[in-house]
Design an enzyme around this catalytic site. Structure first.
Site, PDB file in Angstrom:
ATOM      1  N   TYR A   1     -13.347  23.766  18.285  1.00 57.45           N
ATOM      2  CA  TYR A   1     -13.858  23.255  17.017  1.00 57.45           C
ATOM      3  C   TYR A   1     -15.243  22.664  17.216  1.00 57.45           C
ATOM      4  O   TYR A   1     -15.429  21.818  18.094  1.00 57.45           O
ATOM      5  CB  TYR A   1     -12.991  22.095  16.509  1.00 57.45           C
TER       6      TYR A   1
ATOM      7  N   ARG B   1      -0.065  23.265  13.097  1.00 52.05           N
ATOM      8  CA  ARG B   1      -0.882  22.051  13.151  1.00 52.05           C
ATOM      9  C   ARG B   1      -1.655  21.975  11.840  1.00 52.05           C
ATOM     10  O   ARG B   1      -2.274  22.928  11.411  1.00 52.05           O
ATOM     11  CB  ARG B   1      -1.867  22.096  14.320  1.00 52.05           C
TER      12      ARG B   1
ATOM     13  N   GLN C   1     -20.011  17.122  17.460  1.00 54.25           N
ATOM     14  CA  GLN C   1     -18.834  16.975  18.305  1.00 54.25           C
ATOM     15  C   GLN C   1     -18.185  18.346  18.489  1.00 54.25           C
ATOM     16  O   GLN C   1     -18.174  19.158  17.560  1.00 54.25           O
ATOM     17  CB  GLN C   1     -17.852  16.015  17.636  1.00 54.25           C
TER      18      GLN C   1
ATOM     19  N   HIS D   1      -5.340  19.354   8.002  1.00 47.74           N
ATOM     20  CA  HIS D   1      -6.090  18.112   8.222  1.00 47.74           C
ATOM     21  C   HIS D   1      -7.474  18.172   7.600  1.00 47.74           C
ATOM     22  O   HIS D   1      -8.069  19.238   7.474  1.00 47.74           O
ATOM     23  CB  HIS D   1      -6.249  17.861   9.733  1.00 47.74           C
TER      24      HIS D   1
ATOM     25  N   LYS E   1     -16.367  22.300   9.725  1.00 45.46           N
ATOM     26  CA  LYS E   1     -15.852  22.739  11.029  1.00 45.46           C
ATOM     27  C   LYS E   1     -16.181  24.215  11.210  1.00 45.46           C
ATOM     28  O   LYS E   1     -16.182  24.983  10.248  1.00 45.46           O
ATOM     29  CB  LYS E   1     -14.331  22.592  11.105  1.00 45.46           C
TER      30      LYS E   1
ATOM     31  N   HIS F   1      -7.851  22.007   6.947  1.00 46.92           N
ATOM     32  CA  HIS F   1      -7.677  23.103   7.898  1.00 46.92           C
ATOM     33  C   HIS F   1      -6.365  22.945   8.656  1.00 46.92           C
ATOM     34  O   HIS F   1      -5.963  21.840   9.000  1.00 46.92           O
ATOM     35  CB  HIS F   1      -8.837  23.097   8.907  1.00 46.92           C
TER      36      HIS F   1
ATOM     37  N   ARG G   1     -21.382  46.820  31.532  1.00 48.19           N
ATOM     38  CA  ARG G   1     -20.998  45.528  32.115  1.00 48.19           C
ATOM     39  C   ARG G   1     -20.045  44.750  31.237  1.00 48.19           C
ATOM     40  O   ARG G   1     -19.348  43.861  31.705  1.00 48.19           O
ATOM     41  CB  ARG G   1     -22.241  44.666  32.362  1.00 48.19           C
TER      42      ARG G   1
ATOM     43  N   ARG H   1       3.260  13.156  12.762  1.00 47.11           N
ATOM     44  CA  ARG H   1       2.191  12.918  11.782  1.00 47.11           C
ATOM     45  C   ARG H   1       2.176  14.023  10.730  1.00 47.11           C
ATOM     46  O   ARG H   1       2.128  13.758   9.527  1.00 47.11           O
ATOM     47  CB  ARG H   1       0.839  12.845  12.486  1.00 47.11           C
ATOM     48  N   ASP H   2       2.203  15.277  11.160  1.00 43.26           N
ATOM     49  CA  ASP H   2       2.120  16.384  10.217  1.00 43.26           C
ATOM     50  C   ASP H   2       3.352  16.483   9.325  1.00 43.26           C
ATOM     51  O   ASP H   2       3.250  16.831   8.148  1.00 43.26           O
ATOM     52  CB  ASP H   2       1.900  17.707  10.958  1.00 43.26           C
TER      53      ASP H   2
ATOM     54  N   ASN I   1     -14.496  20.001  20.050  1.00 45.66           N
ATOM     55  CA  ASN I   1     -13.147  19.709  20.532  1.00 45.66           C
ATOM     56  C   ASN I   1     -12.417  21.015  20.796  1.00 45.66           C
ATOM     57  O   ASN I   1     -12.806  22.069  20.286  1.00 45.66           O
ATOM     58  CB  ASN I   1     -12.354  18.917  19.492  1.00 45.66           C
TER      59      ASN I   1
ATOM     60  N   GLU J   1      -9.351  10.011   8.192  1.00 46.10           N
ATOM     61  CA  GLU J   1      -8.621  11.265   8.345  1.00 46.10           C
ATOM     62  C   GLU J   1      -7.486  11.326   7.333  1.00 46.10           C
ATOM     63  O   GLU J   1      -6.965  10.312   6.900  1.00 46.10           O
ATOM     64  CB  GLU J   1      -8.100  11.435   9.774  1.00 46.10           C
TER      65      GLU J   1
END
Length: 180
Positions: free
Chosen positions: A132, A59, A46, A62, A72, A119, A23, A167-168, A48, A143
């Site tokens: 995440y 990305r 949380q 962070h 994470k 990360h 299967r 931002r990055d 995400n 942050e």
């Protein structure tokens, strides 16, 4: 589940042990007991996702600091990503070092990122979706990040960078980030 240590203290690639039959397959992607046995965070508050539509997009890197540092657990749900973690923990034997793995939806692997470790990732295919789990709620006042293209990091991105957010692009180099 298999916990393969990465060159960053307390960081792991988490691989599944699927049970297969005609299967398809079944596998645990998280087990509180097994994470506790490795000394890892087990309280996830949380979840995400990020969806990145282009190939070569970066990305990160962070982190969340201060009174709400977060662990994470990051898994690729579609596509493939070159995933990078950077140790920013004050006093860590691996401070300033990075580790990289490929997260692949077909492999169903994940990376466990301990608190105090930044990360980021680069998409290796179009349409990459990452999921995440976070051990702390998002706290925008805490942050931070490190410039993923800082030459001092020695990161070897597999593709030419295709795009980064404003931002990055404005994140500081490692030399300007206080240890966490």
């Amino acid at each position: 589940m298999i916990f393969d240590p990465l060159p960053i203290a307390s960081a792991f690639e988490v691989r599944l042990e699927p049970r297969r039959d005609a299967r398809g397959l079944f596998a645990r992607v998280y087990c509180d007991d097994e994470f506790r046995a490795e000394g890892l965070v087990t309280d996830w508050v949380q979840m995400n996702i990020s969806v990145t539509i282009g190939q070569g997009i970066i990305r990160g890197l962070h982190f969340q600091a201060g009174p709400v540092p977060e662990a994470k657990l990051v898994r690729c749900l579609s596509g493939r990503a070159h995933d990078v973690i950077l140790d920013l923990r004050a006093g860590s034997a691996t401070y300033g070092r990075h580790a990289a793995i490929t997260l692949d939806a077909e492999d169903r692997n994940a990376v466990y990122v301990p608190p105090g470790v930044a990360h980021g990732f680069q998409t290796l295919t179009p349409d990459v979706e990452l999921q995440y789990l976070h051990s702390a709620r998002y706290a925008p006042d805490h942050e931070g990040g490190v410039d993923a293209l800082d030459p001092a990091l020695g990161l070897d991105w597999p593709l030419p960078p295709a795009m980064r957010s404003d931002r990055d692009r404005n994140l500081p180099p490692l030399a300007e980030v206080d240890p966490l």
